[in-house]
Design a protein around this motif. Structure first.
Motif, PDB file in Angstrom:
ATOM      1  N   LYS A 177       0.828  -1.215   0.000  1.00 44.29           N
ATOM      2  CA  LYS A 177       0.000   0.000   0.000  1.00 44.29           C
ATOM      3  C   LYS A 177       0.858   1.259   0.000  1.00 44.29           C
ATOM      4  O   LYS A 177       0.571   2.222  -0.719  1.00 44.29           O
ATOM      5  CB  LYS A 177      -0.931  -0.007   1.212  1.00 44.29           C
ATOM      6  N   LEU A 178       1.915   1.259   0.802  1.00 41.08           N
ATOM      7  CA  LEU A 178       2.811   2.425   0.839  1.00 41.08           C
ATOM      8  C   LEU A 178       3.469   2.650  -0.518  1.00 41.08           C
ATOM      9  O   LEU A 178       3.619   3.796  -0.970  1.00 41.08           O
ATOM     10  CB  LEU A 178       3.875   2.217   1.921  1.00 41.08           C
ATOM     11  N   PHE A 179       3.871   1.551  -1.174  1.00 41.01           N
ATOM     12  CA  PHE A 179       4.474   1.653  -2.499  1.00 41.01           C
ATOM     13  C   PHE A 179       3.472   2.225  -3.501  1.00 41.01           C
ATOM     14  O   PHE A 179       3.815   3.102  -4.307  1.00 41.01           O
ATOM     15  CB  PHE A 179       4.938   0.276  -2.957  1.00 41.01           C
ATOM     16  N   CYS A 180       2.251   1.749  -3.431  1.00 41.21           N
ATOM     17  CA  CYS A 180       1.221   2.215  -4.366  1.00 41.21           C
ATOM     18  C   CYS A 180       0.888   3.687  -4.132  1.00 41.21           C
ATOM     19  O   CYS A 180       0.681   4.452  -5.090  1.00 41.21           O
ATOM     20  CB  CYS A 180      -0.039   1.364  -4.229  1.00 41.21           C
ATOM     21  N   LEU A 181       0.829   4.102  -2.867  1.00 40.30           N
ATOM     22  CA  LEU A 181       0.582   5.523  -2.567  1.00 40.30           C
ATOM     23  C   LEU A 181       1.703   6.404  -3.111  1.00 40.30           C
ATOM     24  O   LEU A 181       1.457   7.468  -3.673  1.00 40.30           O
ATOM     25  CB  LEU A 181       0.449   5.711  -1.055  1.00 40.30           C
ATOM     26  N   LYS A 182       2.915   5.936  -2.941  1.00 39.92           N
ATOM     27  CA  LYS A 182       4.075   6.711  -3.408  1.00 39.92           C
ATOM     28  C   LYS A 182       4.061   6.874  -4.918  1.00 39.92           C
ATOM     29  O   LYS A 182       4.433   7.936  -5.445  1.00 39.92           O
ATOM     30  CB  LYS A 182       5.364   6.024  -2.966  1.00 39.92           C
ATOM     31  N   HIS A 183       3.623   5.845  -5.638  1.00 39.73           N
ATOM     32  CA  HIS A 183       3.652   5.876  -7.105  1.00 39.73           C
ATOM     33  C   HIS A 183       2.276   6.087  -7.727  1.00 39.73           C
ATOM     34  O   HIS A 183       2.092   5.868  -8.925  1.00 39.73           O
ATOM     35  CB  HIS A 183       4.262   4.564  -7.619  1.00 39.73           C
TER      36      HIS A 183
END
Length: 225
Positions: A91-97
């Motif tokens: 989720k953190l990766f998806c939010l960042k990108h």
């Protein structure tokens, strides 16, 4: 890979190429693709040391078997306790990108259209159908390749390891190896004499076969002599 797909979308020679590149780009930036990549990164991080050890000619068998055991333990720990951390990292990766994150309580849909709805939720799909299935598959492969019988065979084989001046040499283990796994290669009388012969072997072999460090080198030398 993502940049290459974007380039083809903009500069592809044909409509078909641009369409394929567009589909690839959407897949690469999908939540499911990112989730699977993170999961594989976790699993390969656990099994990589074992894979490298098994490919190393200098790797001793006992240490490799230890890595098999620890890899199984770490995979089981990931299965039991790793879901929440993995999902949070994805989720953190998806939010960042700026990648869309699905509602985990919503119904999982195969592709587009209501006609392809399933009877499972998003969290069931990602946790049960992907997370647990992939880890269980990896553990099943390890258990299949390194079952109890195979591990014992490898462990007993280390007694023939010539490294450190035949430090691991053990007459009882060699006799057990011959009796349990190579019974068709030895007659009953030969097995009875084997223990006495090995007592002479351990005195003679370090002097006759010096500078040998691996089991394969020892086998070649024994055939030559």
């Amino acid at each position: 890979m993502y940049d290459a797909a974007c380039t083809v979308i903009d500069e592809g020679a044909t409509y078909s190429q641009r369409g394929d590149a567009s589909a690839a780009s959407k897949m690469l930036s999908s939540f499911e693709f990112i989730f699977i990549l993170h999961l594989m990164f976790k699993i390969m991080g656990i099994t990589n040391i074992l894979c490298q050890a098994l490919q190393s000619r200098s790797q001793d068998i006992l240490n490799a078997m230890h890595l098999v055991s620890t890899s199984k333990v770490l995979l089981q720990q990931l299965r039991n306790d790793g879901w929440s951390d993995l999902l949070e990292n994805v989720k953190l990766f998806c939010l960042k990108h700026e990648i869309e994150i699905p509602d985990m309580s919503a119904q999982y849909v195969l592709g587009r259209g209501q006609s392809r709805q399933t009877n499972v939720t998003m969290v069931h799909h990602y946790r049960i159908d992907i997370f647990l299935v992939v880890i269980d598959s990896q553990m099943k492969e390890l258990n299949l390749r390194f079952n109890e019988q195979n591990v014992e065979l490898l462990r007993l084989s280390t007694t023939l390891d010539p490294s450190n001046n035949y430090k691991e040499f053990n007459i009882d283990n060699i006799c057990r190896l011959a009796e349990t796994y190579y019974s068709n290669d030895f007659t009953e009388q030969e097995r009875l004499h084997l223990k006495l012969q090995l007592s002479h072997y351990i005195v003679d072999i370090p002097q006759s076969f010096q500078n040998i460090t691996t089991l394969s080198e020892l086998c070649k030398k024994l055939v030559e002599s």
